[in-house]
Structures are given as structure tokens and as C-alpha cells.
Design a protein around this motif. Structure first.
Motif, short mmCIF file in Angstrom:
data_model
loop_
_atom_site.label_atom_id
_atom_site.label_comp_id
_atom_site.label_asym_id
_atom_site.label_seq_id
_atom_site.Cartn_x
_atom_site.Cartn_y
_atom_site.Cartn_z
N LEU A 95 5.83 9.54 -20.42
CA LEU A 95 5.78 8.15 -20.00
C LEU A 95 4.66 7.93 -19.00
N THR A 96 4.02 6.80 -19.08
CA THR A 96 2.96 6.47 -18.14
C THR A 96 3.44 5.35 -17.23
N PRO A 97 3.09 5.40 -15.95
CA PRO A 97 3.53 4.34 -15.05
C PRO A 97 2.85 3.02 -15.39
N PRO A 98 3.48 1.91 -15.05
CA PRO A 98 2.85 0.62 -15.35
C PRO A 98 1.57 0.42 -14.55
N GLN A 99 0.69 -0.42 -15.06
CA GLN A 99 -0.57 -0.70 -14.37
C GLN A 99 -0.29 -1.41 -13.04
N LYS A 100 -1.00 -1.00 -12.02
CA LYS A 100 -0.84 -1.64 -10.71
C LYS A 100 -1.62 -2.95 -10.70
N LYS A 101 -1.02 -3.95 -10.08
CA LYS A 101 -1.68 -5.24 -9.93
C LYS A 101 -2.07 -5.41 -8.46
N PRO A 102 -3.15 -6.10 -8.18
CA PRO A 102 -3.52 -6.31 -6.78
C PRO A 102 -2.48 -7.18 -6.07
N LEU A 103 -2.29 -6.91 -4.79
CA LEU A 103 -1.35 -7.71 -4.01
C LEU A 103 -1.93 -9.09 -3.76
N PRO A 104 -1.07 -10.09 -3.58
CA PRO A 104 -1.58 -11.44 -3.35
C PRO A 104 -2.33 -11.53 -2.02
N ALA A 105 -3.41 -12.28 -2.03
CA ALA A 105 -4.22 -12.44 -0.82
C ALA A 105 -3.61 -13.51 0.08
N GLY A 106 -3.95 -13.45 1.34
CA GLY A 106 -3.56 -14.50 2.27
C GLY A 106 -2.26 -14.29 3.00
N GLN A 107 -1.59 -13.16 2.76
CA GLN A 107 -0.34 -12.89 3.47
C GLN A 107 -0.64 -12.28 4.84
N PRO A 108 0.27 -12.44 5.79
CA PRO A 108 0.07 -11.77 7.08
C PRO A 108 0.14 -10.25 6.91
N ARG A 109 -0.52 -9.53 7.78
CA ARG A 109 -0.59 -8.08 7.69
C ARG A 109 0.80 -7.46 7.63
N GLU A 110 1.73 -7.98 8.40
CA GLU A 110 3.08 -7.42 8.44
C GLU A 110 3.76 -7.48 7.06
N TRP A 111 3.42 -8.48 6.27
CA TRP A 111 3.99 -8.58 4.93
C TRP A 111 3.55 -7.40 4.07
#
Length: 88
Positions: free
Chosen positions: A11-27
Motif C-alpha cells: 500500500l502507498t500512503p495518500p498524496q500530501k496536500k499543502p496546508l492552507p495559507a493564512g492560518q496563525p502559526r499556532e494552528w
């Protein structure tokens, strides 16, 4: 009822998607901490650790080293135990 078949292809892991921009660093910090805790909990469950009392910090950190992750903090270790406890 059809019998379950096992695949010979790994099995291969799912493709990673970039995290959404504009969130605070703590998120981003908490999001990545939750992902790491989930990966560690799955690895511990796969290795036979099914009770949070047997998942001490040393065992969790050894599992992290085995799967190639950086050593988790005490907070992440607590999250791993909570996932094992309540994630059933």
C-alpha cells in the motif's frame, strides 16, 4: 459472502496536500502535533500496545525513532495516550 483477498502490492500512503495559507502559526503547530500523535498511536496499536498504561513516554519515543519521526514532546506523548484511550 465473498472471501477477502489480500493484495501482494504494498500500500502507498495518500498524496500530501499543502496546508492552507493564512492560518496563525499556532494552528500549524497544533495540526502537525495531532498528525504526529495519530501516526504514533497507529504504530503503537499495530505493534500490540492497546492500553494507554503500557504506552509510557519511553515506549512512545522508541516507536517514533522506529518509524523515523523526531522524538515527541511530553504533550504529544499525552495526546498519543489519549488517542489510544478514547479513539476506539
Amino acid at each position: 459472502m465473498a472471501a477477502a483477498t489480500l493484495t501482494t502490492k504494498p500500500l502507498t500512503p495518500p498524496q500530501k496536500k499543502p496546508l492552507p495559507a493564512g492560518q496563525p502559526r499556532e494552528w500549524y503547530v497544533s495540526h502537525n502535533r495531532r498528525l504526529k500523535a495519530m501516526r504514533l498511536a497507529i504504530a503503537l496499536l499495530d505493534s500490540g500496545v492497546h492500553h494507554p498504561a503500557t504506552a509510557d513516554n519511553r515506549r512512545i519515543r522508541a516507536t517514533a525513532e522506529r518509524i523515523g519521526a523526531h522524538a515527541p514532546s511530553d504533550t504529544t506523548c499525552r495526546m498519543v495516550r489519549a488517542l489510544i484511550r478514547y479513539g476506539r
